[in-house]
Structures are given as C-alpha cells and as structure tokens.
Design an enzyme around this catalytic site. Structure first.
Site, PDB file in Angstrom:
ATOM      1  N   SER A   1       0.237  98.039   6.327  1.00 23.24           N
ATOM      2  CA  SER A   1       1.549  97.912   5.699  1.00 23.24           C
ATOM      3  C   SER A   1       1.538  96.853   4.605  1.00 23.24           C
ATOM      4  O   SER A   1       1.151  95.711   4.850  1.00 23.24           O
ATOM      5  CB  SER A   1       2.606  97.507   6.729  1.00 23.24           C
ATOM      6  OG  SER A   1       2.845  98.521   7.643  1.00 23.24           O
TER       7      SER A   1
ATOM      8  N   ASP B   1      11.828  99.052   0.939  1.00 20.86           N
ATOM      9  CA  ASP B   1      10.790  98.461   1.780  1.00 20.86           C
ATOM     10  C   ASP B   1       9.819  97.630   0.956  1.00 20.86           C
ATOM     11  O   ASP B   1       8.608  97.645   1.190  1.00 20.86           O
ATOM     12  CB  ASP B   1      10.042  99.530   2.576  1.00 20.86           C
ATOM     13  CG  ASP B   1       9.228  98.929   3.720  1.00 20.86           C
ATOM     14  OD1 ASP B   1       9.569  97.809   4.160  1.00 20.86           O
ATOM     15  OD2 ASP B   1       8.246  99.557   4.162  1.00 20.86           O
TER      16      ASP B   1
ATOM     17  N   HIS C   1       9.439  95.296   5.716  1.00 18.18           N
ATOM     18  CA  HIS C   1       9.392  95.279   7.177  1.00 18.18           C
ATOM     19  C   HIS C   1       8.287  94.386   7.728  1.00 18.18           C
ATOM     20  O   HIS C   1       8.286  94.057   8.913  1.00 18.18           O
ATOM     21  CB  HIS C   1       9.260  96.707   7.733  1.00 18.18           C
ATOM     22  CG  HIS C   1       7.900  97.312   7.599  1.00 18.18           C
ATOM     23  ND1 HIS C   1       7.539  98.101   6.540  1.00 18.18           N
ATOM     24  CD2 HIS C   1       6.808  97.254   8.399  1.00 18.18           C
ATOM     25  CE1 HIS C   1       6.287  98.516   6.694  1.00 18.18           C
ATOM     26  NE2 HIS C   1       5.823  98.014   7.810  1.00 18.18           N
TER      27      HIS C   1
END
Length: 473
Positions: A218, A145, A115
């Site tokens: 992230s 992911d 993402h």
C-alpha cells in the site's frame, strides 16, 4: 532419429534464447529508482469502544457482490491484543502496521496511501540506507486514498513522475514496496485495464494491473519501463487477503493534484452537484426511449443542492458537463470533482427524449458524513403483485420524514428480486410517475404486461433506477 533429436534440441534452445532476449530487463530501473521507495510503519491507539480489532474491510454488507473488494489493504499487524479479530478485553491498545511510500522531493516530501497513515499516533519512515525518520502528516484525502507526509532531511533521492494517460493496456509495469514487511520487494506485470471504476470509489480512474501486490505494498509506486512513476498501488481484489491477479493503482496525475492541494491548504476541495447517479443499462435505456446507454442517469437530488437550483430532475440523463462528454456514469463524478467550486458551467441533459442545456454553479463538496439510516421493515401481509413485490403505503410519519409518497417493500420475489429489489426498499416512482398508493401502483403495472418498467427506488440515503419486466400472472 538421433539427427531429429539434435535438431529438436537446437530449435528448443534457439527458441528459449529468443524468448529470453525479448523479455524486459528491470535491473536498471530498480537500481536507479529503488532508493526513492521507503518503508512506512505506524503505531495507532485503538479505543475499546472503537471496534473489535478486526482487520478492515469495505463498509459494505457481507452479502454485497463487491464485498470481496478490500477497500484498502489490510496491513500486517492490524490486530488487537488477542491476535487478529481479538476483542481487546475492553481496554485501549496499540496496533502496528506497515506500508510503503516514495519520495517526491529531495527535501523530504513522501507520498503514500491515506489508509496507511490515517489515525496514526506515530509514523516512521525507513530509507533503503537504513536511516529512520519520524514523519509529520501534512494531510490526507480519504476519497482518493492519497496522503502527503514529511520527514526532516535534505538531498534525498526522488522518483521521476510519468504521464499515466500515455499508458497502454498490455504495457509492462513494475511495483516496489514492502509486502508483508519484506522491504524493497520488486514485482512486475502488465497493465490490465485503465480508467477502472470500483465500488464506492468515485473520484479515481484506477489503473488495473496483474502485478503481484500484497498487504504492505500500500502506498508504493507503480513504474513504467522508463522508470517513471505512473501510479500509487492502493487496492487489491482478494478472497483470502493475498494477491489474486487483480491490483489497482491511483494514477499519479490524480495523486499529484491531491498532493498540491494538501501541501498548500492541508485539504482537498472538489466540485459538487448534490446528485445520486447510476449507470444506464440497455433495459433502462429502452424504458426511457433512449437510443444508446451513454450518460449518467440522475437517480436523486439533494434538497438545497446546486443540482436542485439548476432545475435538474430525477430521470434526467447528463450527457455533457462543462463541455466534456459523459460516456459512462463513472465519468461524471471525476469531471465534477475536478471542477473548481463556484464555477458556472453548462450541463447538456436528455429529458424525455429531448436535449436541453442547464446552467449550474458548482458547489464545494461537503465533508464526508458517517450516517447510516436503516430502512424500515415489517411483516408481509399482502399478496405479491405482477412484479413479485409485496408493498404497503408509508405511514404519515414516514411520508413526512421522506417529504413525498412512497411504497415500502415488505418482500421481494420473482422478477423484482431478480432485478435486485429487496426488502426495506421504498418505491418512489414508475417510469418517472410518482406513486400515490399501492392500488394506483398495481393498476399502472397491470397495464404494462410484457414491458420493462423503470422503478425509482430509495435505499437508505440513496436512490436508484431498477428496470423490471412485468410478467402476466
């Protein structure tokens, strides 16, 4: 009295010294591994018809109890030209976002979250020595992911990989990343849980920690105290968008399997059965006559799928797949997904109290579909039954489209509502007996007062079993 105060102060000082001595020291870990952690910035073009520029949330309704889970962190800078939530004036515009990553090979391969880089027009990787490189996206896998990107450089520092299966709950772990764009930020905490299953995330047994993770972390690494990467920080639980003590990391062995496939073929291949499953509650186990809640309950089977060809039926409970035990329903997608497509395997299933073995040739999981079918709704014109359901038969057109009989839920109250059945659901079966009509359904229910029945419900494209207790009027 003074002597007592001196003694107390001495004991306090001694205790503080002992506690400080027992606390872990992360300095050496950071000095050795920090250089392999990178900052990732992206530029993405958002088209006018592609949304309103709001920060990304999970694709679940707002009244869903798990809506609070960010499926992925909302990175800073994810906003339209009029600021967060701006409409963008009907024109295309560019957005910028920040994330983290880490170097896994000295020739420039970097792991991060899918993402972070998906749909990006430009990906820039910044090293700790301030050098910047344009990165090429080798491939990404939204289901796990995980993304693999490449920069043109050699002799780079790289991380050491660890074994997440050796992690213990309560063990210290460290994260390095760029929360809110603050590069090379170090936070620490402990492993809170392992093998955590999250809503709509079926293929990753997440590592849950209490390490302070925020937007911008992230894709960054999670280290054990040996300085080995054991996970990729991927998700947080938050009501505000910031850290609330629940962080989730993808185990590095899962990520490296994805990386190897992306590197060799550019995509990830997973095994596929073509079934819908759900967890077995105590109430469902009782209604099926099961001794425990182990296994994965088959709630639906896709037409033409490997599962249909194997003879698997709704209501079966898969307790072993390819020799591996299925304790929780969340175990099955991981086991099947990790099975090579085309392999012939044996499933051990529980059907109506008896176990049997079924052979199946595992298929390959199709590409993700972006389909959403709204459940039909209509006015309530009938009295609620013993479950609190107001039902009507499906129209001939609806039956033809569905391929079977069903009853549309016009309204839900009482025990049915408490069990989670809602307006727009379609009732397909009672205790694995297919419904034929409203009258037949109500007669079945009237004969089961005081018992718990398992209703097979169709909701959108998915089916699930819901246990409901039948009350007397």
């Amino acid at each position: 009295m003074r002597k007592l105060w001196v003694t107390a102060l001495f004991l306090l000082s001694f205790t503080t010294t002992v506690l400080a001595k027992d606390l872990p020291d992360f300095t050496e870990l950071v000095e050795k591994q920090g250089a392999a952690v990178v900052n990732i910035s992206t530029v993405t073009t958002v088209h006018a018809n592609g949304g309103n520029g709001m920060m990304p949330f999970p694709n679940v309704p707002e009244d869903d109890p798990f809506y609070e889970f960010f499926r992925h962190f909302a990175p800073p800078g994810s906003q339209g030209p009029q600021g967060p939530g701006g409409q963008g004036g009907g024109q295309d515009y560019k957005t910028q976002s920040l994330g983290s990553g880490f170097i896994v090979s000295s020739d420039g391969y970097v792991l991060t979250n899918a993402h972070v880089v998906n749909d990006a027009d430009e990906v820039i990787v910044k090293l700790t020595d301030r050098r910047e490189f344009k990165a090429k996206i080798i491939g990404s896998d939204p289901r796990s992911d995980v993304a693999l990107i490449k920069i043109e450089a050699t002799g780079l520092p790289k991380v050491t990989l660890g074994d997440p299966t050796q992690l213990k709950v309560g063990e210290w772990v460290v994260a390095i990343g760029s929360p809110f764009g603050l590069e090379n930020t170090v936070t620490a905490g402990i492993v809170s849980a392992k093998g955590r299953a999250l809503p709509q995330e079926n293929y990753v047994p997440f590592i849950q920690t209490d390490v302070a993770i925020n937007p911008g972390n992230s894709g960054g690494p999670l280290f054990n105290m040996k300085g080995e990467v054991v996970g990729i920080n991927s998700q947080i639980y938050s009501r505000s968008g910031g850290y609330m003590g629940l962080s989730f990391a993808i185990p590095i062995d899962v990520a490296m399997d994805v990386q190897n496939q992306l590197k060799s073929t550019g995509k990830v291949s997973r095994g596929w059965l073509g079934i819908g499953i759900q967890e077995i509650t105590k109430e469902l186990a009782d209604s099926f006559g099961m001794k425990n809640t182990n296994g994965a309950l088959v709630a639906g089977i896709e037409k033409g799928s490997p599962a249909e060809r194997s003879g698997l039926e709704p209501g079966d409970v898969i307790i072993r797949f390819d020799g591996k035990p299925v304790v929780n329903s969340s175990d099955l997608p991981r086991i099947v997904g990790g099975t090579k497509p085309g392999k012939d395997v044996t499933m051990e299933v529980l059907r109506k109290g008896a176990t049997r073995n079924l052979s199946v040739k595992v298929g390959e999981m199709p590409d993700e579909k972006d389909e959403a079918k709204a459940a039909p709704r209509g006015p309530a014109k009938v009295e609620p039954n013993r479950l609190g359901l107001q039902l009507r038969d499906l129209t001939p057109q609806q039956k033809k489209k569905l391929g079977k009989n069903g009853l549309l839920v016009l309204n839900s109250q009482g025990t049915a509502a408490l069990a989670g059945i809602r307006r727009g659901d379609v009732v397909l079966a009672v205790n694995n007996n297919e419904v034929q009509g409203v009258d037949q359904f109500n007669k079945l229910i009237d004969g089961m007062v005081g018992k718990t029945v398992a209703l097979l419900i169709l909701r959108g494209d998915s089916t699930l079993y819901v246990p409901v207790k039948v009350n007397g009027k």
